[in-house]
Design a protein around this motif. Structure first.
Motif, short mmCIF file in Angstrom:
data_model
loop_
_atom_site.label_atom_id
_atom_site.label_comp_id
_atom_site.label_asym_id
_atom_site.label_seq_id
_atom_site.Cartn_x
_atom_site.Cartn_y
_atom_site.Cartn_z
N LEU B 24 -49.23 14.18 -23.61
CA LEU B 24 -49.54 14.02 -22.19
C LEU B 24 -48.96 15.17 -21.39
O LEU B 24 -49.59 15.71 -20.49
N LEU B 25 -47.70 15.53 -21.73
CA LEU B 25 -47.04 16.56 -20.95
C LEU B 25 -47.46 17.96 -21.37
O LEU B 25 -47.44 18.88 -20.58
N ARG B 28 -53.25 20.55 -21.58
CA ARG B 28 -53.78 20.77 -20.23
C ARG B 28 -55.21 20.29 -20.10
O ARG B 28 -55.67 20.09 -18.99
N SER B 94 -56.14 20.70 -16.33
CA SER B 94 -55.51 19.90 -15.29
C SER B 94 -54.62 20.76 -14.39
O SER B 94 -54.42 20.41 -13.23
N ASP B 95 -54.11 21.88 -14.89
CA ASP B 95 -53.28 22.72 -14.03
C ASP B 95 -54.12 23.49 -13.03
O ASP B 95 -53.62 23.89 -11.97
N ILE B 97 -56.70 22.21 -11.55
CA ILE B 97 -57.19 21.26 -10.53
C ILE B 97 -56.00 20.83 -9.67
O ILE B 97 -55.32 19.85 -9.97
#
Lengths: 625, 102
Positions: B24-25, B28, B94-95, B97
């Motif tokens: 999860l962490l 991306r 995701s980074d 967005i």
């Protein structure tokens, strides 16, 4: 049923109608409502009063409804008509009606016709509430109501900042007195538990001995209210500036009625003042100082309306003098005659000023006698009455009553009388100065024709009253008629103080002073104006005249003592240090917000990490506890 | 039948959870984020089942069914969102967005 409430109710109803729909009504309808409501009220007051007198029961009380009921205090909206208030009602509605009638023509070209009549009706209604109030609290409501109308009407032509400043000044200066009066009412209410005038008069003598500190304080505070409203020293500065309003306003509010509210208050509360002899003496001395200083100021003025304004202050000084020596009837008598002749003078001045296209400076007038004979005649009557020209004028009889009362009063009587006599001389000089400079001599400016029936009728009626109103009360040497004293006397009680208290030569001296003033004015302004002008240009004389022109520096004194320090303080505090605390709070909040919003990155993984870390922290807390 | 000790089962669940969290962490791509969440949910479900077996009560199994249903719902919504995001932003990083940052 005969109804007292109709008297103030009609003008107030007129106000409501005009305020709500006045701007949509045609001018004729506005005039009919505005003038008609006051006219009906005047007619009703006349009929009602006559009926009461015929029935020998001139004391009508009517409680309309309870205003507030507290455990130890109750105030009702109640009206009470006695002989004193009946006289006041007649003056207010009578002069009010004539002034309204005059206004139809005077304000004919004004765009805010309805607003003017709405304010005027509200004024008449409030003034009637003031004089008819059964309860001091209701009286105070009327008192503030007339103050509000005075403010609104001084600033009637609000587009000129000068007028607005004058209105604010009038409002603030009278507010000083009103605040003191409110405290006085609180004192009376706190110690006697009532503000109903009749109850107060019954309870006060039983509650306190004469001269008790509370009574003295209450009397002094009420006096402060009266001084503010009636433009006496040291709160007289607002009245000359109040002339910024339309002339009918000056005639009705700032000469005939509102400014006499202080006199009415003291006459109404005479028991309180009787119980405080020290304050009574102060009333007399304030009146004396005011009548002399304002009279001298009037001598130096060049603006026709300001002459009349200072004259009003001076004549109110006479009324205060009469009140101070306990001559209640004489004070009310002068109030009545003054209302007639001063309203007359103002209405004449209105015609003159309007016909010369808003020229106020008497130096630019002259020779108007040939152009407007009716106004000339009316102004002559008014000035003669103001000067107290012997035998034929109302002002003579009322002023003589005051002089006689001053002569017959206690200690310092001779001084009171002498200064009042000098004041009478000064009055005569400035009254005839205005008359001669404006109406005699050569024409300096060609006046336009402005007269109309609506303007002429009030002038004629008031001129007749200014001559004839005096014959209801004459000194013993001149018939000793005492209709007025006999009528009002039982209501105001105290010493009647007239009807021939002093020796006969007092009358002769008073007449002499008035005639001497006429002579002086004649010599200075008609016979030898050139010689006088040369004399008047001497430097010392010019300085003195300037000083008197500015009302003896009171404005400047208050400016340096109160206005400037206040302005300085506001400048010093322009950053508003009280606000700092709140600014700091806001800054801290903003800082925290900055910190927090840094955490909101918009990255999903960052949030997930935050949640995981938080969960870990919680878990750690549970496990390691 | 030999019962699996609770400790082992919990250890497996913890390892699964760690893998899911790491995914999860670390990942991306939004699809992998969703998959990591599935692993996290499975870890929690495993822990429930193991605990239920240890205490001999059915509550754990009931919870597991709840988790399954919830995961199904989550994935359907999540995939719909992923489709929309891809449609609108042409990326699944995701980074990248970050329009909602404060």
């Amino acid at each position: 049923m005969l109804d007292v409430a109709l008297i103030p109710g009609l003008p107030l109803a007129g106000f409501v109608i005009l305020a709500l729909v006045g701007s949509r009504l045609p001018r004729r309808a506005v005039a009919i409502i505005g003038v008609g409501s006051v006219g009906l009220s005047a007619a009703w007051a006349l009929l009602f009063g006559a009926a009461l007198i015929a029935s020998h029961d001139v004391h009508q009380s009517q409680t309309l409804w309870t205003w507030m009921a507290l455990p130890h205090f109750e105030a009702a909206i109640g009206l009470s008509l006695d002989r004193l208030s009946l006289v006041m009602v007649w003056v207010v509605t009578g002069v009010g009606f004539l002034t309204h009638l005059y206004s139809i023509a005077f304000m004919a070209d004004d765009e805010d016709y309805a607003r003017f009549f709405a304010y005027m009706n509200l004024f008449v209604g409030s003034m009637l509430v003031l004089v008819l109030a059964d309860d001091l609290l209701l009286l105070y409501l009327g008192w503030e109501g007339v103050g509000l109308c005075s403010y609104l009407l001084i600033a009637f032509w609000y587009r000129d900042p000068k007028n607005v400043r004058a209105a604010v000044k009038a409002f603030l200066v009278t507010r000083i007195g009103d605040a003191a009066m409110a405290v006085g009412l609180f004192l009376l209410a706190a110690y006697t538990g009532t503000l109903r005038i009749d109850d107060l008069m019954l309870r006060l003598p039983h509650t306190f001995p004469a001269g008790a500190p509370v009574v003295v304080a209450a009397a002094a505070l009420l006096l402060a209210g009266a001084v503010g409203k009636s433009a006496q020293l040291p709160l007289q500065v607002w009245l000359p500036d109040a002339m910024a309003g339309p002339t009918p306003v000056s005639a009705l509010i700032h000469a005939a009625t509102m400014v006499t509210a202080g006199v009415y208050l003291i006459a109404r509360m005479q028991l309180v003042f009787n119980m405080a002899p020290a304050v009574m003496a102060v009333v007399a001395w304030i009146g004396l100082a005011t009548l002399l200083l304002a009279g001298l100021s009037a001598l130096a003025q060049r603006d026709l309306k300001r002459i009349l304004a200072y004259s009003t202050i001076s004549q109110l000084g006479y009324m205060f003098l009469a009140l101070g020596v306990g001559a209640w009837t004489a004070a009310i008598f002068h109030l009545v005659t003054h209302a007639f002749f001063k309203a007359l003078l103002f209405l004449c001045a209105g015609v003159v000023i309007k016909s010369l296209h808003d020229e106020h400076d008497i130096a630019a007038m002259g020779g108007l006698r040939r152009h407007m004979p009716l106004v000339f005649g009316a102004f002559t009557v008014g000035a003669a009455s103001l000067a107290g020209l012997p035998l034929v004028t109302a002002g003579f009889y009322s002023k003589d009553a005051i002089l006689q009362a001053a002569w017959a009063s206690g200690p310092h009587a001779a001084w009171l009388w002498a200064v009042a006599l000098v004041g009478a001389l000064v009055t005569s000089v400035y009254a005839f100065r205005a008359l001669f400079v404006v109406f005699l001599g050569e024409t300096r400016r060609e006046p336009a024709r402005v007269s109309s029936l609506a303007m002429s009728v009030p002038l004629v009626v008031l001129a007749a009253l200014a001559l004839l109103a005096g014959f209801v009360q004459t000194p013993s040497q001149l018939g000793g008629i005492s209709v007025f004293g006999g009528f009002v006397g039982p209501a105001v009680g105290g010493q009647v103080g007239q009807g021939g208290g002093g020796p006969g030569w007092l009358l002769l001296v008073a007449s002499g002073a008035s005639l001497l003033g006429l002579l002086i004015a004649w010599v200075l302004y008609v016979r030898r104006p050139a010689t006088f002008a040369r004399l008047a240009d001497a430097p010392a004389w010019v300085a003195l005249r300037q000083f008197a022109l500015e009302g003896f520096g009171f404005d400047r004194l208050y400016d340096t003592m109160i206005v400037q320090p206040f302005v300085y303080l506001t400048r010093a505090n322009v950053g508003d240090f009280v606000d700092w605390l709140y600014v700091c709070l806001a800054e801290v909040a903003r800082l925290l917000h900055g910190l927090m919003s840094r955490a909101q990155t918009g990255r999903v993984r960052w949030y997930a990490a935050g949640i995981a870390l938080g969960a870990l922290l919680m878990l750690g807390l549970v496990v390691l506890r | 039948m030999q019962q699996v000790p609770l400790e082992h089962a919990l250890l497996v669940a913890a390892i699964l959870f760690g893998i899911g969290l790491t995914g999860l962490l670390a990942r991306r791509n939004l699809l992998f984020t969703l998959m990591s969440i599935e692993i996290l949910l499975s870890a929690a479900g495993l822990a429930f089942v193991a605990a239920a077996s240890r205490w001999g009560q059915a509550d754990g199994q009931v919870m597991f069914i709840f988790i399954l249903v919830m995961a199904g719902a989550e994935v359907s919504v999540g995939l719909a969102l992923v489709l929309q995001i891809h449609h609108a932003l042409k990326t699944l990083d995701s980074d990248a967005i970050r329009q909602l940052r404060g």
